[in-house]
Design a protein around this motif. Structure first.
Motif, PDB file in Angstrom:
ATOM      1  N   LEU A 170       0.745  -1.399  -0.134  1.00 37.73           N
ATOM      2  CA  LEU A 170      -0.089  -0.014  -0.074  1.00 37.73           C
ATOM      3  C   LEU A 170       0.660   1.369   0.159  1.00 37.73           C
ATOM      4  N   ASN A 171       2.126   1.264   0.395  1.00 41.21           N
ATOM      5  CA  ASN A 171       3.219   2.129   0.489  1.00 41.21           C
ATOM      6  C   ASN A 171       3.932   2.335  -0.790  1.00 41.21           C
ATOM      7  N   GLY A 172       3.797   1.206  -1.760  1.00 39.46           N
ATOM      8  CA  GLY A 172       4.446   1.136  -2.933  1.00 39.46           C
ATOM      9  C   GLY A 172       5.855   0.825  -2.650  1.00 39.46           C
ATOM     10  N   ASP A 173       6.125   0.021  -1.560  1.00 40.63           N
ATOM     11  CA  ASP A 173       7.470  -0.440  -1.318  1.00 40.63           C
ATOM     12  C   ASP A 173       7.466  -1.895  -1.699  1.00 40.63           C
ATOM     13  N   ILE A 174       7.784  -2.130  -3.169  1.00 42.23           N
ATOM     14  CA  ILE A 174       8.028  -3.474  -3.695  1.00 42.23           C
ATOM     15  C   ILE A 174       9.169  -4.193  -3.350  1.00 42.23           C
ATOM     16  N   ASP A 175      10.175  -3.561  -3.160  1.00 41.76           N
ATOM     17  CA  ASP A 175      11.337  -4.240  -2.554  1.00 41.76           C
ATOM     18  C   ASP A 175      11.254  -4.839  -1.282  1.00 41.76           C
ATOM     19  N   LEU A 176      10.610  -4.101  -0.272  1.00 44.97           N
ATOM     20  CA  LEU A 176      10.296  -4.748   1.121  1.00 44.97           C
ATOM     21  C   LEU A 176       9.466  -5.757   0.853  1.00 44.97           C
ATOM     22  N   ALA A 177       8.350  -5.799   0.228  1.00 43.16           N
ATOM     23  CA  ALA A 177       7.340  -6.987  -0.068  1.00 43.16           C
ATOM     24  C   ALA A 177       8.093  -8.245  -0.818  1.00 43.16           C
ATOM     25  N   LYS A 178       8.918  -7.857  -1.680  1.00 46.73           N
ATOM     26  CA  LYS A 178       9.640  -9.177  -2.633  1.00 46.73           C
ATOM     27  C   LYS A 178      10.631  -9.678  -1.337  1.00 46.73           C
ATOM     28  N   SER A 179      11.337  -8.955  -0.478  1.00 40.60           N
ATOM     29  CA  SER A 179      12.135  -9.424   0.508  1.00 40.60           C
ATOM     30  C   SER A 179      11.530 -10.453   1.364  1.00 40.60           C
ATOM     31  N   MET A 180      10.263 -10.005   1.838  1.00 46.31           N
ATOM     32  CA  MET A 180       9.612 -10.560   2.944  1.00 46.31           C
ATOM     33  C   MET A 180       8.721 -11.827   2.314  1.00 46.31           C
ATOM     34  N   MET A 181       8.397 -11.933   0.931  1.00 49.30           N
ATOM     35  CA  MET A 181       7.641 -13.203   0.421  1.00 49.30           C
ATOM     36  C   MET A 181       8.729 -13.923  -0.289  1.00 49.30           C
ATOM     37  N   GLY A 182      10.100 -13.493  -0.765  1.00 48.91           N
ATOM     38  CA  GLY A 182      10.764 -14.534  -1.211  1.00 48.91           C
ATOM     39  C   GLY A 182      10.482 -14.670  -2.835  1.00 48.91           C
ATOM     40  N   ARG A 183       9.586 -13.827  -3.211  1.00 40.31           N
ATOM     41  CA  ARG A 183       9.316 -13.701  -4.946  1.00 40.31           C
ATOM     42  C   ARG A 183       8.625 -12.321  -4.892  1.00 40.31           C
ATOM     43  N   ALA A 184       8.368 -12.190  -6.338  1.00 40.58           N
ATOM     44  CA  ALA A 184       7.570 -10.761  -6.409  1.00 40.58           C
ATOM     45  C   ALA A 184       6.141 -10.989  -6.041  1.00 40.58           C
ATOM     46  N   PRO A 185       5.587  -9.757  -5.594  1.00 44.62           N
ATOM     47  CA  PRO A 185       3.948  -9.663  -5.427  1.00 44.62           C
ATOM     48  C   PRO A 185       3.406  -9.736  -6.678  1.00 44.62           C
ATOM     49  N   THR A 186       2.213 -10.233  -6.794  1.00 45.04           N
ATOM     50  CA  THR A 186       1.282 -10.520  -8.005  1.00 45.04           C
ATOM     51  C   THR A 186       0.031  -9.627  -8.150  1.00 45.04           C
ATOM     52  N   ILE A 187      -0.364  -9.366  -9.232  1.00 42.98           N
ATOM     53  CA  ILE A 187      -1.709  -9.036  -9.474  1.00 42.98           C
ATOM     54  C   ILE A 187      -2.293 -10.156 -10.438  1.00 42.98           C
ATOM     55  N   ILE A 188      -3.565 -10.603  -9.963  1.00 39.83           N
ATOM     56  CA  ILE A 188      -3.996 -11.733 -10.950  1.00 39.83           C
ATOM     57  C   ILE A 188      -5.503 -11.237 -11.353  1.00 39.83           C
ATOM     58  N   GLY A 189      -5.883 -11.248 -12.723  1.00 38.31           N
ATOM     59  CA  GLY A 189      -7.017 -10.620 -13.083  1.00 38.31           C
ATOM     60  C   GLY A 189      -7.245 -11.091 -14.535  1.00 38.31           C
ATOM     61  N   THR A 190      -8.321 -10.569 -15.147  1.00 40.34           N
ATOM     62  CA  THR A 190      -8.830 -10.909 -16.401  1.00 40.34           C
ATOM     63  C   THR A 190      -8.751  -9.647 -17.300  1.00 40.34           C
ATOM     64  N   VAL A 191      -8.142  -9.835 -18.556  1.00 41.20           N
ATOM     65  CA  VAL A 191      -8.020  -8.668 -19.474  1.00 41.20           C
ATOM     66  C   VAL A 191      -9.363  -8.340 -19.825  1.00 41.20           C
ATOM     67  N   VAL A 192      -9.954  -7.057 -19.726  1.00 45.08           N
ATOM     68  CA  VAL A 192     -11.211  -6.397 -20.066  1.00 45.08           C
ATOM     69  C   VAL A 192     -11.020  -5.536 -21.245  1.00 45.08           C
ATOM     70  N   HIS A 193     -11.861  -5.145 -21.942  1.00 50.09           N
ATOM     71  CA  HIS A 193     -12.191  -3.862 -22.866  1.00 50.09           C
ATOM     72  C   HIS A 193     -11.757  -2.612 -22.108  1.00 50.09           C
ATOM     73  N   GLY A 194     -10.835  -1.803 -22.544  1.00 46.70           N
ATOM     74  CA  GLY A 194     -10.805  -0.650 -22.241  1.00 46.70           C
ATOM     75  C   GLY A 194     -11.336   0.690 -23.072  1.00 46.70           C
ATOM     76  N   ASP A 195     -10.680   1.757 -23.200  1.00 47.25           N
ATOM     77  CA  ASP A 195     -11.397   2.648 -24.061  1.00 47.25           C
ATOM     78  C   ASP A 195     -10.232   2.803 -25.463  1.00 47.25           C
ATOM     79  N   GLY A 196      -9.402   2.023 -25.593  1.00 43.15           N
ATOM     80  CA  GLY A 196      -8.425   2.061 -26.620  1.00 43.15           C
ATOM     81  C   GLY A 196      -7.387   3.172 -26.535  1.00 43.15           C
ATOM     82  N   ARG A 197      -7.464   3.922 -25.735  1.00 45.09           N
ATOM     83  CA  ARG A 197      -6.585   5.235 -25.502  1.00 45.09           C
ATOM     84  C   ARG A 197      -4.942   5.004 -25.767  1.00 45.09           C
TER      85      ARG A 197
END
Length: 314
Positions: A170-197
């Motif tokens: 939530l603070n954007g500290d990816i390095d700390l999260a990776k160090s505690m998890m032992g791997r990269a944090p993930t976002i999982i989701g489905t690709v949906v239509h955007g506005d094409g911008r």
């Protein structure tokens, strides 16, 4: 690996069982899983994990936003990676929430066939979390199963925990999260239509729709990787409200993959967040934003190259 939903009256073969919430499956959880796997091998039994389904907070506090680090599907995938033979899904309800610690042991653990249980130092079980690791050890003595209590795992002077990882993301500290998890944090989701911008300005993006219970890191631009059709692609991801083009507060996740050509619509993606590049900005117009996106792309590639992702830049 087998995944099964527990039904009253079922009986199973002997197993070593790991208990916990396992949100994030961080280095502390991994130590617990390692302990359970080693015990199962020494006892020549299966190694299993028990998960409540749905998440207890979803039942006890339905209006609360969970902000989970890992959803059920990702947990199951990671359990298999760490050597788990079976995952038990135990239906959780308001009625089940009244189960006492002793009832949990007698009606669940013994029916599963536990010969040994491994838990974390702060594990609690039964109604209102009244049962503690010490209580579990006493039940083990009474019902003839072993108990391992895995102590806190530290990173410098911090206890590795889901709470700390959630705060880091939530603070954007990816390095700390990776160090505690032992791997990269993930976002999982489905690709949906955007506005094409994005396509219109030369940076086509995949818009990601995530599960509502998953935590979304701090707004900003990130270097990411994802497997698509058997190949790993690097990319840059924007999380935010897109202030240059929109006036609302709805959070949007957009990813531009380097050198990818194809249709991602309706594909489910596991996006590994490798580094945070910058905060989200409002730009004066299309020219300024395209110039910044070009800089972001180079910055993302440099980050990925430094983390040995050079082959994904081809």
């Amino acid at each position: 690996m087998e995944v099964c939903t527990l039904i009253p009256g079922q009986k199973f073969e002997p197993t070593v069982l790991a208990l916990g919430n396992f949100d994030g499956i961080h280095l502390g959880h991994q130590e617990l899983l390692k302990d359970g796997l080693e015990k199962a091998r020494s006892l020549k039994t299966l190694f299993s994990v028990l998960l409540f389904d749905p998440h207890p907070l979803k039942v006890l506090h339905p209006d609360r936003k969970l902000e989970l680090i890992t959803g059920k599907d990702e947990k199951i995938m990671l359990f298999e990676k760490f050597g788990v033979d079976k995952v038990f899904l135990l239906p959780f309800s308001l009625e089940f929430a009244e189960t006492t610690p002793q009832e949990f042991v007698e009606n669940i653990l013994l029916k599963i066939g536990v010969v040994h249980v491994t838990v974390g130092f702060n594990y609690s079980f039964g109604c209102h979390g009244k049962g503690k690791p010490g209580d579990l050890e006493k039940f083990g003595e009474a019902y003839n199963f072993g108990v391992s209590v895995v102590q806190a795992q530290m990173l410098d002077d911090r206890v590795i925990s889901s709470t700390e990882i959630r705060r880091a993301l939530l603070n954007g500290d990816i390095d700390l999260a990776k160090s505690m998890m032992g791997r990269a944090p993930t976002i999982i989701g489905t690709v949906v239509h955007g506005d094409g911008r994005g396509r219109d300005i030369g940076f086509p993006t995949a818009n990601i729709e995530t599960h509502e219970d998953l935590l979304i890191p701090k707004n900003g631009v990130y270097a990411v990787t994802a497997e698509i059709d058997g190949r790993i692609y690097g990319g840059m991801m924007n999380i935010g409200i897109v202030p240059t083009f929109k006036t609302g507060q709805e959070k949007i996740i957009e990813i531009h993959f380097f050198d990818f050509h194809g249709d991602l619509y309706r594909k489910d993606l596991f996006i590994d967040i490798q580094a945070r590049l910058r905060a989200e900005k409002k730009f004066s117009g299309v020219r300024e934003i395209t110039e910044q996106l070009g800089k972001d792309m180079e910055a993302a590639k440099q980050k990925l190259q430094k983390q040995n992702f050079t082959k994904f830049m081809e």
